[in-house]
Design a protein around this motif. Sequence first.
Motif, PDB file in Angstrom:
ATOM      1  N   ALA A  29       0.822  -1.206   0.000  1.00 49.48           N
ATOM      2  CA  ALA A  29       0.000   0.000   0.000  1.00 49.48           C
ATOM      3  C   ALA A  29       0.853   1.251   0.000  1.00 49.48           C
ATOM      4  N   ALA A  30       2.095   1.140   0.443  1.00 55.86           N
ATOM      5  CA  ALA A  30       2.954   2.313   0.517  1.00 55.86           C
ATOM      6  C   ALA A  30       4.400   1.876   0.367  1.00 55.86           C
ATOM      7  N   ALA A  31       5.254   2.857   0.082  1.00 55.53           N
ATOM      8  CA  ALA A  31       6.655   2.523  -0.152  1.00 55.53           C
ATOM      9  C   ALA A  31       7.331   1.984   1.091  1.00 55.53           C
ATOM     10  N   HIS A  32       6.765   2.287   2.281  1.00 52.58           N
ATOM     11  CA  HIS A  32       7.426   1.856   3.507  1.00 52.58           C
ATOM     12  C   HIS A  32       6.925   0.498   3.994  1.00 52.58           C
ATOM     13  N   ALA A  33       6.086  -0.199   3.190  1.00 46.70           N
ATOM     14  CA  ALA A  33       5.595  -1.511   3.606  1.00 46.70           C
ATOM     15  C   ALA A  33       6.780  -2.455   3.805  1.00 46.70           C
ATOM     16  N   SER A  43       6.885 -11.221   4.088  1.00 49.91           N
ATOM     17  CA  SER A  43       5.527 -11.740   3.948  1.00 49.91           C
ATOM     18  C   SER A  43       5.202 -12.830   4.946  1.00 49.91           C
ATOM     19  N   THR A  44       6.216 -13.542   5.452  1.00 52.36           N
ATOM     20  CA  THR A  44       5.966 -14.650   6.379  1.00 52.36           C
ATOM     21  C   THR A  44       6.988 -14.641   7.512  1.00 52.36           C
ATOM     22  N   VAL A  45       6.492 -14.691   8.719  1.00 55.61           N
ATOM     23  CA  VAL A  45       7.323 -14.797   9.919  1.00 55.61           C
ATOM     24  C   VAL A  45       7.163 -16.202  10.482  1.00 55.61           C
ATOM     25  N   GLY A  46       8.271 -16.814  10.851  1.00 50.12           N
ATOM     26  CA  GLY A  46       8.237 -18.115  11.519  1.00 50.12           C
ATOM     27  C   GLY A  46       8.464 -17.933  13.010  1.00 50.12           C
ATOM     28  N   LEU A  47       7.564 -18.448  13.817  1.00 47.59           N
ATOM     29  CA  LEU A  47       7.665 -18.359  15.277  1.00 47.59           C
ATOM     30  C   LEU A  47       7.957 -19.739  15.850  1.00 47.59           C
ATOM     31  N   VAL A  48       9.088 -19.866  16.520  1.00 45.82           N
ATOM     32  CA  VAL A  48       9.466 -21.125  17.167  1.00 45.82           C
ATOM     33  C   VAL A  48       9.330 -20.923  18.669  1.00 45.82           C
ATOM     34  N   LEU A  49       8.391 -21.641  19.255  1.00 47.80           N
ATOM     35  CA  LEU A  49       8.037 -21.476  20.666  1.00 47.80           C
ATOM     36  C   LEU A  49       8.502 -22.685  21.460  1.00 47.80           C
ATOM     37  N   LYS A  50       9.172 -22.424  22.567  1.00 47.11           N
ATOM     38  CA  LYS A  50       9.631 -23.543  23.397  1.00 47.11           C
ATOM     39  C   LYS A  50       8.434 -24.302  23.950  1.00 47.11           C
ATOM     40  N   MET A  93      -0.785  -9.861  16.862  1.00 44.51           N
ATOM     41  CA  MET A  93      -1.330  -8.519  16.626  1.00 44.51           C
ATOM     42  C   MET A  93      -0.437  -7.737  15.662  1.00 44.51           C
ATOM     43  N   ALA A  94       0.873  -7.790  15.884  1.00 47.14           N
ATOM     44  CA  ALA A  94       1.797  -7.044  15.032  1.00 47.14           C
ATOM     45  C   ALA A  94       1.811  -7.605  13.614  1.00 47.14           C
ATOM     46  N   CYS A  95       1.743  -8.918  13.483  1.00 48.44           N
ATOM     47  CA  CYS A  95       1.728  -9.520  12.142  1.00 48.44           C
ATOM     48  C   CYS A  95       0.463  -9.134  11.384  1.00 48.44           C
ATOM     49  N   ARG A  96      -0.675  -9.124  12.070  1.00 50.80           N
ATOM     50  CA  ARG A  96      -1.908  -8.702  11.407  1.00 50.80           C
ATOM     51  C   ARG A  96      -1.803  -7.253  10.943  1.00 50.80           C
ATOM     52  N   ARG A  97      -1.254  -6.404  11.807  1.00 51.70           N
ATOM     53  CA  ARG A  97      -1.160  -4.991  11.462  1.00 51.70           C
ATOM     54  C   ARG A  97      -0.263  -4.773  10.244  1.00 51.70           C
ATOM     55  N   HIS A  98       0.784  -5.585  10.130  1.00 54.37           N
ATOM     56  CA  HIS A  98       1.707  -5.448   8.994  1.00 54.37           C
ATOM     57  C   HIS A  98       1.317  -6.351   7.822  1.00 54.37           C
ATOM     58  N   GLN A  99       0.188  -7.064   7.944  1.00 56.86           N
ATOM     59  CA  GLN A  99      -0.284  -7.966   6.891  1.00 56.86           C
ATOM     60  C   GLN A  99       0.778  -9.006   6.550  1.00 56.86           C
ATOM     61  N   VAL A 100       1.296  -9.627   7.603  1.00 52.50           N
ATOM     62  CA  VAL A 100       2.339 -10.642   7.477  1.00 52.50           C
ATOM     63  C   VAL A 100       1.781 -11.983   7.936  1.00 52.50           C
ATOM     64  N   ASN A 101       2.045 -13.031   7.167  1.00 54.75           N
ATOM     65  CA  ASN A 101       1.645 -14.379   7.563  1.00 54.75           C
ATOM     66  C   ASN A 101       2.516 -14.861   8.723  1.00 54.75           C
ATOM     67  N   LEU A 102       1.947 -15.723   9.555  1.00 53.61           N
ATOM     68  CA  LEU A 102       2.667 -16.231  10.727  1.00 53.61           C
ATOM     69  C   LEU A 102       2.608 -17.752  10.740  1.00 53.61           C
ATOM     70  N   ARG A 110       5.013  -7.494  20.299  1.00 54.37           N
ATOM     71  CA  ARG A 110       4.949  -6.463  19.251  1.00 54.37           C
ATOM     72  C   ARG A 110       6.347  -5.967  18.881  1.00 54.37           C
ATOM     73  N   LEU A 111       7.167  -5.713  19.893  1.00 53.74           N
ATOM     74  CA  LEU A 111       8.525  -5.225  19.635  1.00 53.74           C
ATOM     75  C   LEU A 111       9.356  -6.246  18.873  1.00 53.74           C
ATOM     76  N   ALA A 112       9.139  -7.526  19.141  1.00 57.19           N
ATOM     77  CA  ALA A 112       9.902  -8.567  18.452  1.00 57.19           C
ATOM     78  C   ALA A 112       9.662  -8.505  16.944  1.00 57.19           C
ATOM     79  N   VAL A 113       8.405  -8.331  16.548  1.00 54.77           N
ATOM     80  CA  VAL A 113       8.095  -8.246  15.118  1.00 54.77           C
ATOM     81  C   VAL A 113       8.732  -7.001  14.513  1.00 54.77           C
ATOM     82  N   GLN A 114       8.675  -5.874  15.237  1.00 53.48           N
ATOM     83  CA  GLN A 114       9.300  -4.647  14.734  1.00 53.48           C
ATOM     84  C   GLN A 114      10.804  -4.837  14.527  1.00 53.48           C
TER      85      GLN A 114
END
Length: 352
Positions: free
Chosen positions: A56-60, A64-71, A93-102, A309-313
């Motif tokens: 949607a913008a140049a700063h997107a 596209s996909t984040v992998g979460l490995v949980l102990k 929440m952060a992935c939804r806001r950035h339109q990123v698959n998890l 949230r900070l981790a995704v950022q």
Amino acid sequence: MASNERATMAEIAEQSGVSLSTVSLVLRDKAGVGAETRQRVLDVARELGYVPRRPAAAHAPAISTVGLVLKADPDSLPAANKFYSHVVAGIEMACRRHQVNLLYATMTVDEDSRPVELPRLLVDDGAADGLLLLGAFFDEALMRVVERRATPLVLVDSYAAVDRYDSVLSDNFEGAYQAVAHLVERGHRHIALVGGHPQAYPSIQERQAGYQRALKDHGIADRYLAECHIVDTAEIVEATARLLQGSPQVTALFGVNDDVAITAMDAARDLGRRLPDDLSVVGYDDIDVADCLTPSLTTMQVDKLGMGRLAVQLLINRIEHPEANLVRTAIRPRLVERNSVRNLHNRDEEND
């Protein structure tokens, strides 16, 4: 036809007979998918009229996909973890806001959060643009596996054998210091620590160090340590009982996390100690049940959603700026006062 990209990708996966992650790899033109499967997915996508979402913008973010490995502790379900479930919610929440698959995977760990097996998400190349490791110790063997892929990675309440990854942590030393200082301010001089041992997970060792420094800075020489593994309920009960029976002068306990503090409270009651009249208790984390106990638990609150949230950022920043300096974010916990600490100064006034 589905009305959004996520639903359309799910439809493509269903009609192609492959997983959603495979569809994601094909549509992002990533390696790791056979030619026949790739062509089948592309044909189905074309038939369904799939149109990739354009930024949607140049700063997107270029992700596209984040992998979460949980102990995953051997004897418990990851979803049942009272602390990490909130961190995961923050990541979602952060992935939804950035339109990123998890993508999710669990990694079984031992009683000190060291990996005992590796999920495919850490091994397979191209499954995700970046990885988040949540709650486990990143030892040298695991580092060698992950670094073969050169996939950006952020540690979330996790620690590595070598300091070369961005991370989001609780300020464990300062949080423990505040917890013990609170007990001292309430007149307690015989304060015990429950949980941990010399080879404990680094966050627990940091809380132990905060306990020690707080006592030193307040001129208190006596130390009382109930060493135990923090995931072993029977061991916590035994260590607490042994400490209270051997040191009846102890008037307060600092549990290295809320689960340890709550178990110690039960052990103290079994010995006939009244809470908080005979024994005060402070925990760490502020899990949901802490406010539902009798007495409700005074504890150090960690911003668990904010940690996620900070981790995704940080991961997005590392992907977009791979040469940036390392970032270590320490979230400062805050004291939540409830009803598990007695003010001994008031007792002295009553005796006068």
